[in-house]
Write an enzyme that holds these catalytic residues in place. Structure first.
Site, PDB file in Angstrom:
ATOM      1  CG  ASN A  71      -1.885  -1.165   1.232  1.00  0.00           C
ATOM      2  OD1 ASN A  71      -2.182  -1.738   0.186  1.00  0.00           O
ATOM      3  ND2 ASN A  71      -2.396  -1.526   2.408  1.00  0.00           N
ATOM      4  CD  GLU A 172      -3.427  -5.615  -1.636  1.00  0.00           C
ATOM      5  OE1 GLU A 172      -3.938  -4.813  -0.850  1.00  0.00           O
ATOM      6  OE2 GLU A 172      -3.081  -6.775  -1.290  1.00  0.00           O
ATOM      7  CD  GLU A 291       0.960  -7.671  -0.589  1.00  0.00           C
ATOM      8  OE1 GLU A 291       0.203  -7.766   0.389  1.00  0.00           O
ATOM      9  OE2 GLU A 291       1.157  -6.603  -1.212  1.00  0.00           O
TER      10      GLU A 291
HETATM   11  O1  AHR Z   1       1.535  -6.805   3.393  1.00  0.00           O
HETATM   12  C1  AHR Z   1       0.739  -5.881   4.051  1.00  0.00           C
HETATM   13  C2  AHR Z   1      -0.261  -5.199   3.121  1.00  0.00           C
HETATM   14  O2  AHR Z   1      -1.193  -6.142   2.667  1.00  0.00           O
HETATM   15  C3  AHR Z   1       0.299  -4.631   1.848  1.00  0.00           C
HETATM   16  O3  AHR Z   1       0.794  -3.337   1.997  1.00  0.00           O
HETATM   17  C4  AHR Z   1      -0.887  -4.611   0.936  1.00  0.00           C
HETATM   18  O4  AHR Z   1      -0.543  -4.748  -0.410  1.00  0.00           O
HETATM   19  C5  AHR Z   1      -1.746  -5.733   1.445  1.00  0.00           C
HETATM   20  O5  AHR Z   1      -3.072  -5.319   1.641  1.00  0.00           O
END
Ligand code: AHR
Length: 498
Positions: A71, A172, A291
């Site tokens: 984020n 995202e 992720e």
């Molecule tokens: O990894 C933590 C957060 O999870 C990241 O910043 C985001 O991409 C996801 O929502």
């Protein structure tokens, strides 16, 4: 209980891309500051990187690390983190509501990655910024010399290009929490045009387009199809993100969450192939599961966090033994899909939902999830064999027909090694796993590593770093064409043959 695993050299999922063992460092909490970077720490090197942390990252053998978000990237000005440290601006960071000092940026991070033997997977900001910023950053990183940004890099002391090969087109972008989130149409267009300028500048790079933030997003599926409709020709991977948790304290269901990951991968693969078909394309779209992890322990504490601190304790999940079993199942699931999942990032690497924890000014220690990842990354290189597993199943209120055994075999022809990773999900029974070795005549047992604990909620800590650790004490007996491994109840197993 009895179970059987049949492995055959001729039945292969595919060659494992080593980047499936990637990880992630975001400017978030104490991942960078007081995580990988702490100039005042007794172990710190000439650049302020903690050597104790670097040693642990090396043990995990991480080939690629995603950076700088997450984020965070959707509000980031990369220029803030370059050049003279004294002149770098402090910013109010809007993704995590902290102060970003910019003491570390791409100049330092690529150096850290080199020192731990990893490559960088660089994300560009498609939130507050766009194609212009992305091509400038690419020019700064990869262009040899004689242009504005490449000469800026050289003036900052880096004569040689950073040569970053993998680039994420935002993060995202479907999420309402994302700074300047977008509809699929909006993101598809900006990702397409950004991809075009980036590949004009450096055709050797590979690009990752954002898939949905999770399988549970309301736009899941349609998002993938629309984004790929715009970008199919220009990108190389589509991303998947997923986090798992056990908020209801229902361990049997939690241990089955890798079935959901498998379904997620199969669904995204189907959408990619649908777009391939309607475009009459010869190109196969690969997946970057960039992720994935367990994430839920720290949620409540993070809600109460005071805003605008520097490097607070944020997203600091303390992982239990059962989390390690889940991470083992998730790793096996990624390997079972390695024909399409070419890259994956355990999110994250240090302090923030991480296998490695640090104390400010103190020790670094391994969480429970460190170990299955370390085993998979070190022994899971080569070819993944299609696992045929015959075993009993169980059901809970939420999941049906969950196999008690999650397993895969990896053939490393270079080293002449066969490694079986296996999780016994049963909370009550040991399982005798018969491994059919017909195809591996004269196989000798190298070792059977087991990670187990009576207490599913057992954790490691700075004071007790060895509470949950693997031991080389598994029981496997070898016959003429089979081996029988005892998978103790709720255990992670690594059975290595040569
Ligand atoms: O990894 C933590 C957060 O999870 C990241 O910043 C985001 O991409 C996801 O929502």
């Amino acid at each position: 209980m009895e179970a059987k695993l049949i492995l055959n050299k001729n039945f292969q999922v595919g060659e494992i891309d080593e980047r499936i063992y990637g990880s992630f460092i975001e400017h978030l909490g104490r991942a960078v500051y007081n995580g990988i970077y702490e100039p005042s720490h007794p172990t710190s090197d000439d650049q302020g990187f903690r050597k104790d942390v670097m040693e642990m990252v090396k043990q995990l053998n991480v080939p690629i690390v995603r950076y700088p978000g997450g984020n965070f990237v959707s509000g980031y000005n990369w220029e803030d983190g370059t050049g003279d440290k004294k002149k770098r601006p402090r910013r109010a960071e809007l993704a995590w509501h902290v102060i970003e000092t910019n003491e570390v940026g791409i100049d330092e991070f690529q150096e850290w990655a080199k020192r731990v033997g990893s490559k960088v997977m660089q994300a560009v900001n498609l939130g507050t910024r766009g194609a212009d910023e992305a091509r400038n950053l690419l020019e700064y990183c990869n262009f040899p010399k004689g242009t504005y940004y490449s000469d800026m890099r050289r003036a900052n002391g880096f004569e040689e290009p950073f040569d970053i090969k993998v680039w994420c087109l935002g993060n995202e972008m479907d999420g309402s929490w994302q700074i300047c989130s977008k509809t699929a149409e909006e993101y598809g267009r900006i990702a397409c045009e950004t991809a075009k300028v980036m590949k004009e500048l450096d055709p050797s790079i590979e690009l990752v387009a954002c898939g949905s933030s999770s399988m549970y997003m309301p736009t899941f599926g349609k998002w993938e199809a629309t984004v790929l409709d715009h970008t199919y020709e220009y990108v190389d991977y589509l991303s998947l993100h997923s986090y798992y948790g056990n908020k209801d304290n229902d361990t049997a269901t939690f241990l089955a969450c890798s079935l959901g990951m498998n379904q997620f991968i199969k669904s995204v693969t189907a959408i990619c192939d649908y777009v391939k078909a309607i475009k009459h394309s010869d190109k196969t779209m690969y997946l970057s599961f960039d992720e994935w992890n367990v994430w839920f322990h720290s949620n409540d504490a993070d809600q109460k966090l005071e805003r605008w601190q520097i490097a607070p304790h944020q997203l600091e999940d303390i992982y239990t033994f059962e989390d390690a079993l889940v991470v083992g199942c998730l790793l096996i699931t990624l390997l079972k899909n390695c024909d399409r999942v070419k890259m994956a990032c355990l999110a994250q690497l240090v302090n923030v939902i991480a296998p490695i924890m640090t104390e400010n000014g103190g020790s670094a220690w391994a969480q429970t999830i460190f170990y299955p990842f370390m085993h998979a990354s070190n022994y899971g290189r080569g070819v993944a064999l299609t696992p045929v597993v015959n075993c009993d199943t169980y059901s809970t209120e939420k999941v049906k027909d969950v196999p008690y055994v999650e397993a895969i075999g990896i053939l490393n022809e270079e080293k002449n090694e066969l490694t079986v990773f296996a999780v016994n999900r049963s909370l009550d029974d040991n399982i005798n796993l018969e491994i059919d070795l017909r195809d591996f005549t004269n196989a000798k047992l190298l070792e059977h590593i087991v990670m187990e604990h009576d207490d599913m909620k057992a954790v490691n800590s700075a004071d007790h770093p060895d509470n949950v650790i693997p031991k080389n004490n598994g029981v496997t007996t070898i016959g003429s064409s089979t081996a029988t491994a005892v998978l103790n109840k709720h255990s992670w197993n690594v059975i290595r043959f040569q």
